[in-house]
Design an enzyme around this catalytic site. Structure first.
Site, PDB file in Angstrom:
ATOM      1  N   LYS A   1       0.865  -1.175   0.000  1.00  0.00           N
ATOM      2  CA  LYS A   1       0.000   0.000   0.000  1.00  0.00           C
ATOM      3  C   LYS A   1       0.902   1.226   0.000  1.00  0.00           C
ATOM      4  O   LYS A   1       1.943   1.234   0.681  1.00  0.00           O
ATOM      5  CB  LYS A   1      -0.884  -0.043   1.253  1.00  0.00           C
ATOM      6  CG  LYS A   1      -1.904   1.075   1.362  1.00  0.00           C
ATOM      7  CD  LYS A   1      -2.784   0.906   2.615  1.00  0.00           C
ATOM      8  CE  LYS A   1      -3.875   1.963   2.713  1.00  0.00           C
ATOM      9  NZ  LYS A   1      -4.748   1.782   3.901  1.00  0.00           N
TER      10      LYS A   1
ATOM     11  N   SER B   1      -9.731   1.858   2.983  1.00  0.00           N
ATOM     12  CA  SER B   1      -8.853   2.628   2.135  1.00  0.00           C
ATOM     13  C   SER B   1      -7.817   1.785   1.392  1.00  0.00           C
ATOM     14  O   SER B   1      -7.211   2.274   0.446  1.00  0.00           O
ATOM     15  CB  SER B   1      -8.115   3.671   2.985  1.00  0.00           C
ATOM     16  OG  SER B   1      -7.275   3.035   3.931  1.00  0.00           O
TER      17      SER B   1
ATOM     18  N   SER C   1      -9.979  -0.569   7.140  1.00  0.00           N
ATOM     19  CA  SER C   1      -9.408  -0.452   5.796  1.00  0.00           C
ATOM     20  C   SER C   1      -8.708  -1.678   5.234  1.00  0.00           C
ATOM     21  O   SER C   1      -8.372  -1.689   4.052  1.00  0.00           O
ATOM     22  CB  SER C   1      -8.437   0.722   5.747  1.00  0.00           C
ATOM     23  OG  SER C   1      -9.155   1.907   5.605  1.00  0.00           O
TER      24      SER C   1
HETATM   25  N1  GLN Z   1     -13.187   4.176   6.476  1.00  0.00           N
HETATM   26  C1  GLN Z   1     -12.588   4.623   7.688  1.00  0.00           C
HETATM   27  C2  GLN Z   1     -12.173   6.063   7.553  1.00  0.00           C
HETATM   28  O1  GLN Z   1     -12.475   6.636   6.568  1.00  0.00           O
HETATM   29  C3  GLN Z   1     -11.411   3.747   8.040  1.00  0.00           C
HETATM   30  C4  GLN Z   1     -10.220   4.026   7.217  1.00  0.00           C
HETATM   31  C5  GLN Z   1      -9.052   3.183   7.610  1.00  0.00           C
HETATM   32  O2  GLN Z   1      -9.185   2.150   8.253  1.00  0.00           O
HETATM   33  N2  GLN Z   1      -7.878   3.669   7.250  1.00  0.00           N
HETATM   34  O3  GLN Z   1     -11.553   6.620   8.401  1.00  0.00           O
END
Ligand code: GLN
Length: 486
Positions: free
Chosen positions: A76, A151, A175
């Site tokens: 990532k 994400s 995410s």
């Molecule tokens: N969807 C969540 C957010 O927008 C979690 C994102 C994540 O785990 N990095 O913060």
């Protein structure tokens, strides 16, 4: 070759069926021909990959093959990789070549892994659909009109389409697990502190945790064994021996107590997702597990608590991007203040700005007690719920995501609806527990994920549950038509 799991590729390399270079070349070709449609990679590092593959082949020839020798992976784009752009999905870091490797990158490389590139992601890991990336949305290989989740959507889509056998992700509120669910792969968020955060660009430091994303639990076990471990450069990284996560994968599930929190099965849950979850539970019952109804009364507060705590930490972490030291700087600043202002206004996207505003507000004098402190108290109540539950059960299960993969653009104008995508995953981050998502069905051509939550440092146990499930079912082997056998 791309149909094989990491574990199978590991065996093939050991037998000499193919070399690390041949593997790298095969996957690079797939990425180059198929990724223009998916947009799952931000950078392809073909040249470095081939050099690493040659080094892996040479190490094997000398009898020095590490556990991951020659296995292709992707990172990532939140992990610093020396000499390679590390953008975090943001214009702010579009020009940033990291001067060092993150601990996770270092450890996987030390095991012999070959890095094919850096995957697309929501900007600074803020999002559930990969649509906040500066590099454009990632498409779900199961249906190119839908999102892969976020994400870590680039890692998820790339693994689901078999452009790479495995990838790293990070999970602050879901995410790793939510995109794994939406793309039909297996993803594990370890216990907070199990994997070093050093060199991983910070979003919300008390919640962020790196983990593996792959096509099977066995592959996640292989990667986690290499990624985990104490790191003096991260003061929250726990000094505790690392288990061999592959050792207990086959252990029978006889006597396993699975807790089913009623809060994870609301009346409003999509009936098809509920059915797939119950079918998975029946399979585990058949293998000797017992189901126990439980309640986690405070988890309903996890989304609101998270959306105070995570933005608060983000607003502090992101204050370092000021146009001075590295990253984006606006053109022709009039004076210092103009440079700060315009560098940040032009460098950050809308969702990141929203979080900075919310977080700064929640931390400000006069509101701190009402918001931040209150959210921290709720966080403790949520952790206590889990601690109590684990006195009665060994693992906790439910659906990973309340929805199947949704359409591109379907939620992008409505942040609160988007935030609900993580309604079943966020509590785990607030409590710091390990959890994984595994494929448990395909509905109308879209994969469904089921979540397995473990007690602190019991990654081995949840991998065992997922592996036993995958020995008895083939949901994890189902693949999207996209990419075929190119
Ligand atoms: N969807 C969540 C957010 O927008 C979690 C994102 C994540 O785990 N990095 O913060």
């Amino acid at each position: 070759m791309h149909r094989k799991t990491l574990t199978e590729l590991q065996a093939g390399l050991a037998r000499g069926d193919y070399s690390a270079r041949e593997l790298a070349e095969h996957f690079i070709k797939r990425i180059q021909s198929l990724d223009p449609e998916l947009n799952s990679f931000i950078s392809i590092t073909a040249e470095q990959a081939l050099a690493q593959a040659d080094a892996a082949d040479a190490a094997r020839a000398r009898g020095e093959a590490g556990p991951l020798n020659g296995l292709p992976i992707a990172h990532k784009d939140i992990f610093c990789t020396r000499g390679v752009r590390t953008s975090c999905g943001s214009r702010m870091l579009d020009n940033f070549n990291a001067p060092y490797d993150a601990t996770v990158v270092e450890k996987l490389q030390a095991g012999g892994a070959v890095v094919l590139g850096k995957t697309n992601m929501d900007e600074f890991a803020m999002g559930s659909s990969n649509e906040t990336s500066y590099y454009g949305p990632v498409k779900n290989p199961w249906d190119l009109t839908r999102v892969p989740g976020g994400s870590s959507g680039g890692s998820a889509a790339a693994v689901a389409a078999r452009l790479v056998p495995a990838a790293t992700g990070t999970d602050t509120g879901g995410s790793i697990r939510q995109p794994a669910a939406l793309t039909g792969i297996t993803g594990l968020k370890p216990t907070y502190g199990r994997v070093s955060r050093w060199g991983m660009i910070a979003f919300a430091s008390s919640l962020d945790q790196a983990g593996p994303m792959a096509t099977s639990a066995a592959d996640c076990a292989l990667l986690l064994s290499a990624m985990a471990g104490h790191d003096p450069r991260d003061s929250t990284c726990v000094d505790r021996p690392v288990d061999n996560y592959s050792a207990d994968l086959d252990k029978p599930l006889t006597g396993l107590r699975i807790g089913l929190p009623k809060e994870f099965f609301p009346a409003t849950l999509d009936g098809r997702i509920a059915d797939s979850t119950h079918a998975a539970l029946r399979e585990l019952e058949k293998q000797g597990a017992t189901l126990v109804d439980i309640s986690l009364p405070s988890v309903d507060l996890s989304v609101p608590a998270y959306y105070v705590i995570a933005p608060a930490e983000a607003s502090s972490n992101l204050s370092r991007f000021d146009g001075v030291r590295y990253g984006y700087r606006c053109n022709d600043p009039q004076d210092l203040e103009d440079m700060f202002k315009r560098s940040r206004s032009e460098g950050f996207g809308a969702e990141v700005k929203r979080r900075i505003l919310v977080g700064t507000y929640a931390l400000s004098h006069g509101y701190y007690d009402a918001y931040y402190l209150k959210a921290q108290k709720v966080r403790r109540l949520i952790s206590d719920d889990f601690v109590r539950a684990f006195e009665q059960v060994d693992v906790i299960m439910g659906p990973t995501s309340p929805e199947l993969a949704f359409g591109l653009g379907a939620k992008s104008d409505d942040p609160v609806t988007m935030y609900m995508a993580d309604v079943f995953t966020i509590a785990v981050n607030l409590a710091g527990l390990p959890a994984l998502s595994m494929p448990a069905g395909v509905i109308d051509g879209l994969p469904v994920g089921v979540q397995v939550i473990g007690n602190y440092f019991r990654e081995g146990q949840i991998l065992n549950v997922a592996h036993r499930f995958q020995q008895a079912t083939d949901w994890h082997q189902q693949q999207p038509a996209f990419g075929g056998d190119a």
